[in-house]
Design a protein around this motif. Structure first.
Motif, PDB file in Angstrom:
ATOM      1  N   ALA A 194       0.883  -1.108   0.020  1.00  0.00           N
ATOM      2  CA  ALA A 194       0.049   0.135  -0.036  1.00  0.00           C
ATOM      3  C   ALA A 194       0.849   1.056  -0.012  1.00  0.00           C
ATOM      4  CB  ALA A 194      -0.837  -0.070   1.375  1.00  0.00           C
ATOM      5  N   GLU A 242       2.165   1.738  -3.498  1.00  0.00           N
ATOM      6  CA  GLU A 242       1.231   2.272  -4.305  1.00  0.00           C
ATOM      7  C   GLU A 242       0.802   3.803  -4.109  1.00  0.00           C
ATOM      8  OE1 GLU A 242      -1.793  -1.888  -4.812  1.00  0.00           O
ATOM      9  OE2 GLU A 242      -2.212  -0.490  -3.244  1.00  0.00           O
ATOM     10  N   GLN A 243       1.058   4.219  -3.033  1.00  0.00           N
ATOM     11  CA  GLN A 243       0.672   5.474  -2.692  1.00  0.00           C
ATOM     12  C   GLN A 243       1.760   6.622  -3.185  1.00  0.00           C
ATOM     13  OE1 GLN A 243      -1.365   6.144   1.343  1.00  0.00           O
ATOM     14  NE2 GLN A 243      -2.256   4.156   0.992  1.00  0.00           N
ATOM     15  N   GLY A 256      -4.206   0.131   3.463  1.00  0.00           N
ATOM     16  CA  GLY A 256      -4.083   1.430   2.866  1.00  0.00           C
ATOM     17  C   GLY A 256      -4.055   2.619   3.957  1.00  0.00           C
ATOM     18  N   GLU A 257      -5.096   2.603   4.652  1.00  0.00           N
ATOM     19  CA  GLU A 257      -5.062   3.408   5.775  1.00  0.00           C
ATOM     20  C   GLU A 257      -3.940   3.681   6.672  1.00  0.00           C
ATOM     21  OE1 GLU A 257      -6.418   6.440   8.279  1.00  0.00           O
ATOM     22  OE2 GLU A 257      -7.036   6.007   6.237  1.00  0.00           O
ATOM     23  N   ARG A 294      -1.428   5.296   4.561  1.00  0.00           N
ATOM     24  CA  ARG A 294      -1.668   6.757   4.499  1.00  0.00           C
ATOM     25  C   ARG A 294      -1.279   7.489   5.619  1.00  0.00           C
ATOM     26  NH1 ARG A 294      -4.503  10.491   6.524  1.00  0.00           N
ATOM     27  NH2 ARG A 294      -5.564   9.280   8.023  1.00  0.00           N
TER      28      ARG A 294
END
Length: 253
Positions: A18, A21-22, A226-227, A230
């Motif tokens: 993740a 990806e970010q 994902g979170e 972030r």
């Protein structure tokens, strides 16, 4: 065109994937070091017009990985970069069992991937970039288990505790330099990953905390990869990054 350089280990799954990806969504230059490169990341890099390299390396062979990183960094032109960041994210947990019942090979691998590799990669990164004038950062992904003990997880807990403390030492060293790197050992919270599944499915007779991990999942207390990514990248981008050398994303949740 100048860009921000990121080097990320353990990018093939979970929060590491993740994060990759970010970062690619931000049009950065990214080097991922994992046992199994992800073709989907290559496709995303093309879509986002990003520079991506993926190395298939076993981080238990940490000297080789560190040597490869040093050669690669020495081949770069720092004038083409705005910043350089190393994220030591890779880690493994051995079979969940008391130390007396653990296999030596599994203990060795957990300590090499979780502690030895981050130290050697960090040494290569800092040594190769010492003359660069751009800002440099090292983010070590730690864990709450490096700060509290847990039965049947001695190797993982020890690796993360060691990561915290070598980061403290590193911060003292870099603070003495004119353009020293900013460093942080950050616990990313409790994330819904393969590791959590492994802990939940462990034999409760040999893992006293098993029920607690089952409860975390049942009550919805796990963060998505994902979170978590972030939050980690937001912490990395803070203007005061590095002032708190050992930290937890939940400190400011």
């Amino acid at each position: 065109m100048t860009t921000h350089l990121f080097i990320l280990t353990g990018a093939s799954r979970g929060m590491g994937l993740a994060i990759a990806e970010q970062l690619l969504a931000g049009e950065h230059r990214l080097l991922c070091i994992s046992r199994r490169p992800d073709p989907a990341l290559d496709a995303l890099a093309v879509q986002q017009n990003c520079l991506l390299e993926q190395w298939a390396l076993d981080l238990s062979e940490s000297e080789h990985a560190a040597a490869c990183l040093k050669v690669w960094l020495n081949s770069l032109d720092p004038l083409q970069l705005k910043s350089a960041t190393l994220i030591n994210n890779a880690g493994v947990i051995p079979a969940i069992a008391p130390l007396s019942a653990s296999e030596p090979a599994e203990l060795t691998r957990a300590l090499r991937v979780g502690l030895e590799a981050p130290m050697l990669l960090t040494a290569s990164f800092l040594g190769a970039t010492a003359s660069w004038s751009v800002p440099r950062k090292v983010l070590n992904m730690s864990s709450g288990l490096g700060r509290r003990p847990m039965a049947s997880q001695a190797a993982y807990c020890a690796a993360k505790a060691g990561m915290d403390h070598f980061t403290r030492c590193l911060a003292l060293e870099e603070a003495r330099l004119a353009n020293g790197a900013l460093v942080c050992s950050l616990a990313p919270g409790v994330i819904d990953t393969d590791m959590q599944e492994q802990l939940r499915s462990a034999d409760a007779a040999s893992f006293p905390d098993q029920a607690g991990f089952v409860q975390l999942k049942a009550t919805g207390q796990l963060t998505t990869p994902g979170e978590a990514a972030r939050r980690v990248l937001a912490w990395l981008g803070r203007p005061d990054f590095g002032q708190q050398v050992v930290a937890d994303v939940r400190d400011n949740a």
